[in-house]
Design a protein around this motif. Structure first.
Motif, PDB file in Angstrom:
ATOM      1  N   LEU A 167      -5.107  -0.609   4.616  1.00 37.68           N
ATOM      2  CA  LEU A 167      -5.171   0.355   3.519  1.00 37.68           C
ATOM      3  C   LEU A 167      -5.621   1.727   3.999  1.00 37.68           C
ATOM      4  O   LEU A 167      -5.081   2.753   3.558  1.00 37.68           O
ATOM      5  N   LEU A 191      -3.428   4.964   3.207  1.00 34.69           N
ATOM      6  CA  LEU A 191      -3.965   5.897   2.220  1.00 34.69           C
ATOM      7  C   LEU A 191      -4.535   7.153   2.866  1.00 34.69           C
ATOM      8  O   LEU A 191      -4.403   8.252   2.308  1.00 34.69           O
ATOM      9  N   PRO A 246      -2.019  -4.553  -7.179  1.00 35.53           N
ATOM     10  CA  PRO A 246      -2.819  -5.357  -6.256  1.00 35.53           C
ATOM     11  C   PRO A 246      -3.209  -6.705  -6.835  1.00 35.53           C
ATOM     12  O   PRO A 246      -3.307  -7.698  -6.094  1.00 35.53           O
ATOM     13  N   ASP A 284      -9.335  -3.765  -3.753  1.00 34.31           N
ATOM     14  CA  ASP A 284      -8.403  -4.724  -3.154  1.00 34.31           C
ATOM     15  C   ASP A 284      -9.141  -5.940  -2.612  1.00 34.31           C
ATOM     16  O   ASP A 284      -8.675  -7.081  -2.746  1.00 34.31           O
ATOM     17  N   THR A 298      -8.075   0.653  -9.076  1.00 31.72           N
ATOM     18  CA  THR A 298      -7.535  -0.507  -8.365  1.00 31.72           C
ATOM     19  C   THR A 298      -7.742  -1.795  -9.143  1.00 31.72           C
ATOM     20  O   THR A 298      -6.836  -2.635  -9.232  1.00 31.72           O
ATOM     21  N   ALA A 337       0.823  -1.208   0.000  1.00 34.02           N
ATOM     22  CA  ALA A 337       0.000   0.000   0.000  1.00 34.02           C
ATOM     23  C   ALA A 337       0.860   1.263   0.000  1.00 34.02           C
ATOM     24  O   ALA A 337       0.477   2.282  -0.583  1.00 34.02           O
TER      25      ALA A 337
END
Length: 205
Positions: free
Chosen positions: A159, A163, A126, A50, A120, A17
């Motif tokens: 995450l 993030l 990922p 994800d 994503t 991440a």
């Protein structure tokens, strides 16, 4: 499944991440220009993406993912096109509109969430992590349903920690840079960065 394996998996997920990629390249300019709150739907889209990739690996859908390749290509190109469009909106917006952080320029929750999801799902990083590396940490064939749910449950907090930290730092930097003389420059840099991120995603770089 052992605690050691879960710890290694969570640590690897944290590093994945933190590594810069198309999503981080999209998140930073959005956070700088529009602030933390309007960047959160993008983050939740990434979390959902994800979890979809992880579920594909855990529940035996990795082979099916190959059949979805044409659809995923469309998702990737569409996500890239949306980022390019948002970058253009930043470039074309008057400095005073960006300074006010108008909702119309930032996009709604749903559109921003879907953008994060598309970025994503179309991002090879990922996909590689969950489909290729997740079996390294766990013997997926021997996992119970509860253990698979636990593996999925690790994803959101890790995450969100990474993030949201990126978004908060970028938003604070943007707040400090939004002076009368610096707003136009900030708009142009952030818009250009988002266009490049979108183009890289669409080209699968």
């Amino acid at each position: 499944m052992t605690l050691h394996a879960v710890t290694l998996y969570a640590s690897a997920l944290l590093l994945m991440a933190m590594a810069p990629g198309p999503f981080v390249a999209a998140l930073l300019p959005r956070s700088i220009s529009y602030g933390f709150r309007r960047a959160t739907p993008l983050i939740w889209g990434a979390v959902a993406g994800d979890m979809i990739w992880a579920a594909a690996a855990l529940f035996g859908l990795a082979a099916a993912a190959q059949l979805w390749a044409p659809a995923l290509t469309l998702v990737r190109v569409g996500g890239g096109a949306y980022l390019v469009w948002m970058g253009w909106r930043m470039l074309a917006a008057p400095p005073e509109a960006m300074a006010l952080g108008e909702a119309g320029e930032a996009g709604g929750f749903r559109a921003t969430f879907l953008s994060g999801l598309a970025v994503t799902l179309g991002n090879p990083k990922p996909a590689l992590f969950y489909l290729a590396l997740l079996p390294v940490f766990f013997d997926i064939g021997k996992l119970s349903g509860g253990e698979k749910i636990l593996i999925l449950a690790v994803i959101p907090p890790v995450l969100l920690l990474v993030l949201c930290s990126y978004a908060a730092l970028a938003a604070e930097a943007g707040r400090r840079l939004k002076t009368p003389g610096g707003t136009l420059w900030l708009n142009r840099v952030c818009g250009g960065a988002m266009i490049l991120a979108g183009a890289a995603l669409a080209a699968n770089l």
